[in-house]
Design an enzyme around this catalytic site. Structure first.
Site, PDB file in Angstrom:
ATOM      1  CG  HIS A 458      30.232 -78.050 -61.403  1.00  0.00           C
ATOM      2  ND1 HIS A 458      31.060 -78.739 -62.248  1.00  0.00           N
ATOM      3  CD2 HIS A 458      30.693 -78.318 -60.147  1.00  0.00           C
ATOM      4  CE1 HIS A 458      31.978 -79.398 -61.537  1.00  0.00           C
ATOM      5  NE2 HIS A 458      31.773 -79.146 -60.257  1.00  0.00           N
ATOM      6  CD  GLU A 459      30.020 -76.515 -56.965  1.00  0.00           C
ATOM      7  OE1 GLU A 459      29.866 -77.548 -56.275  1.00  0.00           O
ATOM      8  OE2 GLU A 459      31.112 -76.205 -57.477  1.00  0.00           O
ATOM      9  CG  HIS A 462      29.198 -81.756 -56.796  1.00  0.00           C
ATOM     10  ND1 HIS A 462      29.833 -82.955 -57.027  1.00  0.00           N
ATOM     11  CD2 HIS A 462      30.067 -80.794 -57.208  1.00  0.00           C
ATOM     12  CE1 HIS A 462      31.036 -82.732 -57.552  1.00  0.00           C
ATOM     13  NE2 HIS A 462      31.198 -81.423 -57.682  1.00  0.00           N
ATOM     14  CG  HIS A 465      26.391 -87.927 -56.526  1.00  0.00           C
ATOM     15  ND1 HIS A 465      27.759 -87.976 -56.548  1.00  0.00           N
ATOM     16  CD2 HIS A 465      25.984 -89.220 -56.583  1.00  0.00           C
ATOM     17  CE1 HIS A 465      28.158 -89.243 -56.626  1.00  0.00           C
ATOM     18  NE2 HIS A 465      27.101 -90.012 -56.640  1.00  0.00           N
TER      19      HIS A 465
END
Length: 663
Positions: A458-459, A462, A465
């Site tokens: 998940h991290e 980010h 991104h």
């Protein structure tokens, strides 16, 4: 100079921060004064683009300071934060409420149809103009003064709220003897023994409220009274009527936010916040959350029945309570799916999980991650990787893995510098992931739970991104809160794909790849406990909206407010809000006020988006290239437009309901 102008952590000392903040503010004030003093007619370049470049030194100082405040804080850093917080609040207000500066911005904005701006320039102009207006530029002088006062109070209160939660995390200790440990796995016991030893309590076992300690304890400890003690220690953080109590603080925060929204012409704080999000209105958020809560509650009640049956069968003369949920859910999982969370852990060596996520990024986007040993670090737990594509430098990724007393709980992705283009020069990003994963022990490497594996992916989403962003202006990086979780949450889907799992899930002793039978069990049990998971999440999101969609000051106590909220949403006694008010850092000190729902909104996007990968192949080049365009665009286009460009249509709710077993 450091490679890639990375922060020189080896040279930064505490005494540098305050002078650096003051110098950063002074420089930005000079830059602002130069824009105002320019006698030429205001243009996009001399006003809007110029404003976008102001405050770069202040940003650099702030990013290092606030990242250290979260990841490696100290009493001294907290004292500096207390001093700096009102100064920064006043500094921002002086800029954003400066009538001469706003006059120039407004002139460019009013003429925007006559300027031949490209899409990113138009978005930048809109962002900056809105920012001024939403921060009080159109108010009269007495209203501006009132707003400044509110902002300064909020800056201090939100800071204090977070500091109190960290203190509560560190203040709770449970020292146990060997005969209290029935049911706990060996690795949990040895981690607790090492924790006690490090505190000079050899022969004892130390349990804390850090997730790697708390969750295994309430999942496996046979001693019900001790489970209750741990659980209540966790849910009463900030609620112990002591110097770290957050009840008064959070009510002040909520009421000041309402006051601020009213001054700016909004009914409540949620209406103010959501105007800039994809959801647009509190009603839209309520509609989504209610659509989820009804089926989730029905499923959770079934889950309660299954667990109560086990309690009755084992002769327990009690009703299931919140501190029993993890323990009996684990028994149901073993019963129903023949899956034991501890059976999985030996396959999830932290370093292998990291390499697995790197491999996914390589196959999707052609990125390579190489460890660098020549870049200064702020702690021994941290590593840095250079990210390249076809030998071209893309950015740096810092990874900080384990809990410590100087670090707040949870996991997050942050940065020391965002990508942008300045004077024709490409500025590359410095991105950081901070986690709280179980530490290695004397005889075992750091072994993760499957939930921690998903957290890492998940991290990492980010981080991608931030790393793949390709924009010109710093401020066009901004994307709404309910879109920002799409890149992170979609990465979780790769973590569970059998093909990917076989890349990283290898037994720490034998290096044997995870067997198909175990992967199958993980897949089958993926919808397990989803009633509980969804209800506790939605309840917290509704609690957030309860505090912030209020049109009137809250006069009740926090206890009464929570009770009333729980009754209104039909929350069952066996489940507590995922975050109770007094430690709900997302909304009272972390920028997610009126936005906690956004994880669920983004989940509509991520489950729908991953369907495209499943249909075309999870490493399909064309699909990955399209998704990369979405990632690299930052906020240069409307988020729904970005999504539709990728998917060919708007997202559907059905994949989310299916994914959570709610259909």
């Amino acid at each position: 100079a450091t490679p890639f102008q990375a922060p020189a952590f080896d040279k930064i000392s505490l005494s540098h921060y305050l002078p650096a903040f003051k110098e950063g503010m002074r420089l930005q004030n000079e830059e602002i004064a130069a824009i105002i003093a320019n006698e030429d007619a205001p243009t996009f370049e001399n006003t809007i683009a110029a404003f976008d470049t102001t405050g770069e030194m202040l940003d650099r100082v702030s990013s290092v300071f606030y990242n250290m405040s979260s990841a490696n804080t100290s009493k001294e850093l907290q004292a500096i934060a207390d001093t700096v917080s009102p100064l920064l609040s006043a500094h921002r207000d002086e800029i954003i409420m400066n009538p001469a500066l706003f006059k120039k911005v407004k002139e460019v904005y009013d003429n925007k149809d006559r300027l031949s701006l490209n899409e990113e320039q138009q978005r930048l102009l809109d962002f900056i103009y809105d920012d001024f207006v939403r921060n009080g530029a159109l108010l009269n002088d007495p209203e501006k003064e009132q707003l400044k006062e509110i902002n300064e109070k909020l800056a201090g209160l939100t800071l204090k709220f977070g500091q109190n939660v960290l203190a509560e995390d560190n203040n709770f200790t449970l020292y146990l003897n060997k005969d209290d440990l029935s049911g706990l796995p060996e690795n949990v016991k040895s981690a607790a023994a090492e924790a006690a030893k490090s505190k000079g309590e050899e022969g004892k076992y130390l349990f804390t409220l850090q997730k790697p300690s708390l969750i295994p304890f309430i999942t496996y400890a046979d001693n019900r009274d001790l489970r209750e003690k741990m659980y209540k220690g966790y849910i009463n953080r900030g609620n112990n009527d002591d110097e770290f109590d957050n009840k008064e603080i959070l009510l002040k925060i909520a009421n000041l936010r309402l006051q601020r929204a009213n001054i700016l012409g909004y009914d409540n704080h949620a209406t103010f916040v959501l105007e800039k999000n994809m959801a647009k209105t509190p009603e839209k958020v309520d509609e989504l959350l209610t659509q989820l809560m009804d089926p989730a509650l029905a499923l959770a009640k079934e889950e309660v029945k299954m667990m109560q049956e086990i309690i009755d069968r084992e002769g327990g003369a009690f009703q299931l309570a919140p501190w029993d949920w993890w323990y009996y859910a684990e028994k149901v999982r073993k019963d129903k799916y023949d899956l034991d969370e501890e059976e999985l852990r030996p396959y999830f060596v932290m370093e292998n999980v990291r390499e697995g996520s790197f491999e996914v990024a390589k196959r999707l986007y052609g990125l390579t991650f190489t460890k660098r040993n020549d870049i200064p670090l702020y702690h021994d737990d941290v590593e840095v990787f250079e990210v390249t594509e076809k030998n071209k430098h893309i950015g740096l990724l810092y990874l900080d893995y384990h809990p410590r007393e100087s670090k707040r709980g949870g996991a997050w992705c942050t940065g020391y510098r965002g990508q942008r283009i300045r004077n024709g020069q490409h500025i590359t990003p410095l991105v950081s992931i901070v986690c709280n994963f179980s530490k290695p022990t004397a005889d075992k490497p750091a072994l993760l739970t499957y939930e921690e594996v998903e957290t890492f992916f998940h991290e990492f989403g980010h981080a991608l991104h931030g790393l793949l962003r390709n924009i010109t202006y710093g401020r066009t990086a901004w994307v709404p809160r309910d879109f920002v979780e799409l890149p992170s949450q979609i990465m979780e889907h790769w973590a569970g794909q059998p093909e990917v799992m076989k890349m990283y899930a290898k037994h720490y002793e034998t290096n044997e790849v995870i067997p198909d039978a175990l992967i199958e069990k993980i897949e089958k049990s993926s919808k397990f406990n989803q009633g509980f998971v969804t209800v506790e999440f939605v309840a917290a999101a509704l609690l957030d909206m309860g505090y912030h969609a209020c049109n009137n000051q809250i006069n009740s106590s926090v206890k009464d407010f929570e009770k009333m909220s729980a009754e209104k949403m039909g929350l069952i006694d066996e489940i507590t809000f995922r975050y109770r008010s007094t430690y709900f850092q997302h909304i009272f000190s972390g920028g997610y006020s009126s936005g906690y729902y956004s994880y669920m909104w983004s989940e509509i996007l991520d489950t729908d988006a991953f369907e495209a990968f499943k249909a075309n192949g999870i490493f399909d080049k064309e699909t990955a290239d399209k998704f990369r365009t979405l990632l690299s665009s930052g906020g240069t286009k409307d988020p729904m437009e970005l999504y539709v460009n990728f998917r060919g249509r708007e997202p559907s709710l059905e994949p989310l309901l299916k994914n959570r077993g709610l259909l």
